[in-house]
Design an enzyme around this catalytic site. Structure first.
Site: not given
Length: 310
Positions: A149, A246, A276
Site C-alpha cells: 500500500s 480494490d 486491500h
C-alpha cells in the site's frame, strides 16, 4: 459491483473481523483514534514470529528500524509498511516481516518512517532514503525493496530516485510492490469501478492522499506519486501484486505497463476476489495464503537474480 459473487466466504469473514476492529468510518476519527484502532486491529491478526527469527530495534541515520535475521543472510529486504502514511509502524507489520525473513532467509529491515499529518511529504520519503543509505553502508549484501500500500509507493519512489546514483542503483536487485497506490487517475478505471470496495474506498484514498500533501506541491513529483515520473528507464526488475476488488488495482497494471514500455522488466499479478489489506488474512484465507507465497517467492527470486515471468 457484485462483491457477494466476487468475494468468497473466507474473505468475507476476514472483512467482517476487520470491521469489528476498524470501523468503516475510521477516517472520521481523530488521528490518535485512527492509530489506536489500527494498532488494535493489527494485533488481533498478528501471528507469532517464527522461532528461527531474531530481531533488533535500533536507529538508522536517526530513523527507527527493526532488523530481522535468520541464520547468515545473503541479501537485505528493505520493507516499508502500509497504512495510508497515517497509521502503522514496526508493530503493525512485524509478523509479515518475520515470515518473509524466515521463508527467504534474507535479512529484513523495516522502516518506521514519520507519519502524516504531523509530518508531510517528503518526510516519509526522506526517512526511507536515509534507511536505504544506512543499509547500503552497513551491509555488503544487495537489496530488494518490499512494501504494501503506502509502503509500496515509498519503495517505488526509492527505486526511481536511486537511479541518480549509479553505485547505489547497482545494488538494488528488484522491488515487490503489494497493492500500491502510485498516483494513478482517480477518475477512471478501478478507482470508479471499486469506489465502494470493502476495506478501502475511493473517498478514503482521497483523504490519505491529501493529508500528506504539502500545500505548495503543484508540479509532478515522483517521490510523492511514482506514476507522475516521465522516465521509467533503468528501474530494477519489478513484481506488482494487486487485489482485484480494490480501487488502486489499476495503478499496478499502469506501473507495469510504463516499465515494460521503457524496456524494463515488470510483472503484474492481480489476485481475484481479494481486497486491500489482505496480507493480514494470509493465515485464514486460502487466496491470501497463496498470494503471500507468490510474494515470498518473488522476493527470494529477485534476490537471486531469477526472473521466471517471461
Amino acid at each position: 459491483m457484485d462483491y457477494e459473487r466476487l468475494i468468497d466466504e473466507e474473505t468475507w469473514a476476514f472483512i467482517r473481523k476487520t470491521g469489528e476492529c476498524y470501523p468503516e468510518d475510521a477516517v472520521a476519527l481523530t488521528i490518535a483514534e485512527q492509530r489506536a484502532v489500527y494498532n488494535e486491529m493489527a494485533q488481533e491478526f498478528r501471528a507469532p514470529r517464527p522461532g528461527i527469527v531474531r530481531t533488533e530495534d535500533r536507529a538508522a541515520n536517526g530513523v527507527p528500524i527493526r532488523i530481522y535475521s535468520a541464520g547468515d543472510p545473503t541479501r537485505t529486504v528493505l520493507f516499508c509498511h502500509g497504512g495510508g502514511f497515517v497509521v502503522g509502524g514496526l508493530e503493525s507489520h512485524d509478523d509479515v516481516c518475520a515470515e518473509i525473513c524466515a521463508q527467504t532467509g534474507y535479512r529484513v529491515v523495516a522502516v518506521d518512517y514519520r507519519l502524516a499529518p504531523e509530518h508531510q511529504h517528503p518526510a516519509m520519503f526522506d526517512d526511507a532514503w536515509s534507511v536505504l543509505s544506512w543499509v547500503l553502508d552497513r551491509f555488503e549484501d544487495d537489496v530488494v525493496f518490499l512494501g504494501d500500500s503506502a509502503g509500496a509507493n515509498l519503495c517505488a519512489a526509492l527505486a526511481h530516485a536511486v537511479r541518480a546514483d549509479s553505485e547505489m542503483a547497482a545494488r538494488i536487485l528488484g522491488q515487490v510492490l503489494i497493492y500500491g497506490a502510485f498516483g494513478g487517475d482517480i477518475n477512471a478505471g478501478s478507482y470508479i469501478e471499486h469506489a465502494q470496495a470493502p476495506m478501502l474506498t475511493r473517498d478514503e484514498i482521497l483523504f490519505y492522499m491529501d493529508i500528506r500533501k504539502p500545500g505548495g506541491l503543484t508540479e509532478p513529483d515522483p517521490t510523492y506519486a511514482p506514476l507522475q515520473d516521465d522516465d521509467f528507464t533503468g528501474l530494477p526488475p519489478t513484481v506488482l501484486i494487486s487485489a482485484d476488488c480494490d480501487p488502486v488495482r489499476d495503478d499496478s497494471r499502469d506501473y507495469r505497463d510504463r516499465v515494460v514500455a521503457a524496456g524494463g522488466r515488470a510483472h503484474w499479478i492481480n489476485e481475484p476476489g481479494l481486497v486491500h489489506g489482505y496480507l493480514r488474512a494470509r493465515h485464514s484465507v486460502a487466496r491470501a495464503r497463496d498470494s503471500f507465497e507468490r510474494i515470498s517467492v518473488a522476493v527470494e527470486g529477485l534476490g537471486q537474480g531469477v526472473w521466471p515471468y517471461d
